[in-house]
Motif scaffolding. Sequence first.
Motif, PDB file in Angstrom:
ATOM      1  N   MET A  52       0.829  -1.212   0.000  1.00 51.96           N
ATOM      2  CA  MET A  52       0.000   0.000   0.000  1.00 51.96           C
ATOM      3  C   MET A  52       0.865   1.264   0.000  1.00 51.96           C
ATOM      4  O   MET A  52       0.507   2.269  -0.613  1.00 51.96           O
ATOM      5  N   ALA A  53       2.009   1.178   0.686  1.00 50.74           N
ATOM      6  CA  ALA A  53       2.869   2.366   0.802  1.00 50.74           C
ATOM      7  C   ALA A  53       3.572   2.684  -0.512  1.00 50.74           C
ATOM      8  O   ALA A  53       3.910   3.831  -0.776  1.00 50.74           O
ATOM      9  N   CYS A  54       3.801   1.651  -1.324  1.00 47.09           N
ATOM     10  CA  CYS A  54       4.639   1.848  -2.505  1.00 47.09           C
ATOM     11  C   CYS A  54       3.844   1.978  -3.793  1.00 47.09           C
ATOM     12  O   CYS A  54       4.304   2.592  -4.758  1.00 47.09           O
ATOM     13  N   VAL A  55       2.639   1.418  -3.808  1.00 47.99           N
ATOM     14  CA  VAL A  55       1.985   1.163  -5.091  1.00 47.99           C
ATOM     15  C   VAL A  55       1.641   2.438  -5.858  1.00 47.99           C
ATOM     16  O   VAL A  55       1.680   2.464  -7.074  1.00 47.99           O
ATOM     17  N   MET A  56       1.347   3.511  -5.173  1.00 46.65           N
ATOM     18  CA  MET A  56       1.145   4.786  -5.888  1.00 46.65           C
ATOM     19  C   MET A  56       2.303   5.724  -5.553  1.00 46.65           C
ATOM     20  O   MET A  56       2.129   6.937  -5.455  1.00 46.65           O
ATOM     21  N   MET A 104       5.266  -2.128  -9.911  1.00 46.22           N
ATOM     22  CA  MET A 104       4.050  -1.644  -9.242  1.00 46.22           C
ATOM     23  C   MET A 104       4.254  -0.299  -8.566  1.00 46.22           C
ATOM     24  O   MET A 104       3.336   0.247  -7.966  1.00 46.22           O
ATOM     25  N   GLN A 105       5.465   0.234  -8.632  1.00 48.70           N
ATOM     26  CA  GLN A 105       5.725   1.591  -8.121  1.00 48.70           C
ATOM     27  C   GLN A 105       6.491   2.352  -9.189  1.00 48.70           C
ATOM     28  O   GLN A 105       7.477   1.838  -9.730  1.00 48.70           O
ATOM     29  N   TYR A 121      12.577   8.945  -8.930  1.00 48.49           N
ATOM     30  CA  TYR A 121      12.333   7.770  -8.089  1.00 48.49           C
ATOM     31  C   TYR A 121      12.841   7.958  -6.668  1.00 48.49           C
ATOM     32  O   TYR A 121      13.836   8.652  -6.431  1.00 48.49           O
ATOM     33  N   VAL A 122      12.149   7.308  -5.733  1.00 50.44           N
ATOM     34  CA  VAL A 122      12.584   7.237  -4.331  1.00 50.44           C
ATOM     35  C   VAL A 122      12.521   5.766  -3.921  1.00 50.44           C
ATOM     36  O   VAL A 122      11.555   5.064  -4.252  1.00 50.44           O
ATOM     37  N   GLN A 123      13.552   5.297  -3.217  1.00 49.92           N
ATOM     38  CA  GLN A 123      13.543   3.909  -2.745  1.00 49.92           C
ATOM     39  C   GLN A 123      12.407   3.685  -1.745  1.00 49.92           C
ATOM     40  O   GLN A 123      12.153   4.562  -0.908  1.00 49.92           O
ATOM     41  N   PRO A 124      11.767   2.513  -1.781  1.00 51.87           N
ATOM     42  CA  PRO A 124      10.848   2.176  -0.694  1.00 51.87           C
ATOM     43  C   PRO A 124      11.614   2.274   0.626  1.00 51.87           C
ATOM     44  O   PRO A 124      12.721   1.757   0.747  1.00 51.87           O
ATOM     45  N   THR A 125      11.026   2.991   1.554  1.00 56.06           N
ATOM     46  CA  THR A 125      11.767   3.411   2.750  1.00 56.06           C
ATOM     47  C   THR A 125      11.035   3.026   4.033  1.00 56.06           C
ATOM     48  O   THR A 125       9.833   3.261   4.166  1.00 56.06           O
ATOM     49  N   LEU A 126      11.802   2.457   4.969  1.00 51.35           N
ATOM     50  CA  LEU A 126      11.228   2.077   6.262  1.00 51.35           C
ATOM     51  C   LEU A 126      11.988   2.791   7.376  1.00 51.35           C
ATOM     52  O   LEU A 126      13.209   2.660   7.496  1.00 51.35           O
ATOM     53  N   LEU A 127      11.248   3.546   8.181  1.00 52.29           N
ATOM     54  CA  LEU A 127      11.831   4.227   9.342  1.00 52.29           C
ATOM     55  C   LEU A 127      11.243   3.604  10.602  1.00 52.29           C
ATOM     56  O   LEU A 127      10.014   3.553  10.758  1.00 52.29           O
ATOM     57  N   ALA A 128      12.102   3.128  11.506  1.00 49.26           N
ATOM     58  CA  ALA A 128      11.636   2.520  12.762  1.00 49.26           C
ATOM     59  C   ALA A 128      11.903   3.472  13.924  1.00 49.26           C
ATOM     60  O   ALA A 128      12.601   4.479  13.771  1.00 49.26           O
TER      61      ALA A 128
END
Length: 494
Positions: free
Chosen positions: A290-294, A337-338, A379-386
């Motif tokens: 969901m975070a990446c698809v659009m 898909m992104q 483009y931006v890499q799919p990104t995860l911040l914890a």
Amino acid sequence: MTNVQTGAGVLAGDERMLIDGELRHTASGAKFDVIDPANEQVAGQATDGTVDDMARAVGAARRAFDESDWSRDLEFRYHCLTQLHDALERNQDRLRRVLVTEVGCPVSVSGSQIDSPIDEVKHWAEHGKAFEYLVDTGMHDTPMGPARRKIHYEPVGVVGAITPWNVPFYLNIAETVPALMAGNTVVLKPAQLTPWSGSEYGRIVAEETDIPPGVFNVVVSSANEVGGALSADPRVDMITFTGSTATGRAILAAGAATVKKTLLELGGKSAHIVLDDADFNSALPLAAMMACVMSGQSCILPSRILLPRRRYDEGIEILKTSMENFPYGDPWDPGNMQGPQISDGQRRKVLGLIASGIESGARLVTGGGIPEHLPVGYYVQPTLLADVDPDSRVAQEEIFGPVLTVTAYDSDDEAVAIANNSIYGLSGEVSGEDVERAFAVATRMRTGNVSINGKSHFGITSPFGGTKQSGLGRRNGAEGYQEYLEGKTIGMPA
Ligand code: ADP
């Protein structure tokens, strides 16, 4: 996912706008560039409409509302919108190519942006045809004796529709078709980054339907002040808008002088509460998708993931793997898909927010920058911040990028409090095996919509909208149609 023929390549849309039935350029001949965000090249141009063009369009819509039969001839409106549906279907491939070109939306996921809204035209035509415009509420006691009361539902008048660039064709349809079917006349102002999804719509109306001059107008422009002129024009009765909360506030203020009816669908910062009994292997890969698809450019995206502390590391690991394996790149490649972000400016905004998150103590788990293998395109890499502080900017501001933030919580109460710690209240998500418990949590989220275990709240038959600073009013569902009508109560003898 849709099954479409790809490789058709970039397509420039119509440069012209539609004013009072005429497809035309602005008087000076000025144009602005439309950039393909996947290759950073100029894909073509659009006429650069002015405040004067907007005034002419509003004048035409006003005349068409006041002087033609459009507002009273339901059968004719049904005929015109059925024609519009068929015409859009004939133009489906062209509209899809324009969308991929100006938005960078992956062709593989363009169905929800092209095919669904075309179906929705048919839906609104049928809904409007079947709607009960006259409701007899029976006899009422009054000091002057009994009175029969009827409610007559009538169109609001001239509707100004202002749309954003993230899902431009869908929102152009969603904001204008129910308004037209309800008997209003419309001026559409599409976003400057995506003028063609609006100009092509105007061209189709002009060339392939019997919709009369002035009933539907499209003014494309590179200038925000042209949208501002529409939202302030005293001849406009209602504004329907989708976009940022900041612009929504400006539109409300501009309409205050003439007390315009205003339907606003604004920003979001939706939370996804993952309960401790959730099936992580189903909920979290879906959350990453969901975070990446659009490219994260969706107002309803649940971008703040709240994980129970005792399963925190397990959740981070699944999210990390999902984001690292997400297929992205060239939007014309059906395997992706992104796509890119819409513009260089948007990409800089996304990267700036990621950097601010790291500065405020968040841990960058994956992504965080521009992908090396895609040096061209935004483009931006799919990104995860914890370990994200719920009060930090990155947890409070809408990012509109392929970015998830993760925060740990210790109790359901704390999860709800973190979720509600936002000026926004658009959507939310709850994951948990015990659906009753998940439902109870959903009812405590101060938002207009919630999905449980990935079951979408969003669709043409269900009301959609925000609480708090995410908006006013509802789209879709029976409520969404009635927004474009005013109920007039008429008292009469028995
Ligand atoms: P973003 O900031 O993401 O570009 P906006 O909410 O500013 O999104 O833009 C959405 C739409 O609102 C666009 O069509 C834009 O032209 C229009 N717009 C921007 N500023 C104004 C304004 N002050 N009044 C009316 N419309 C505006």
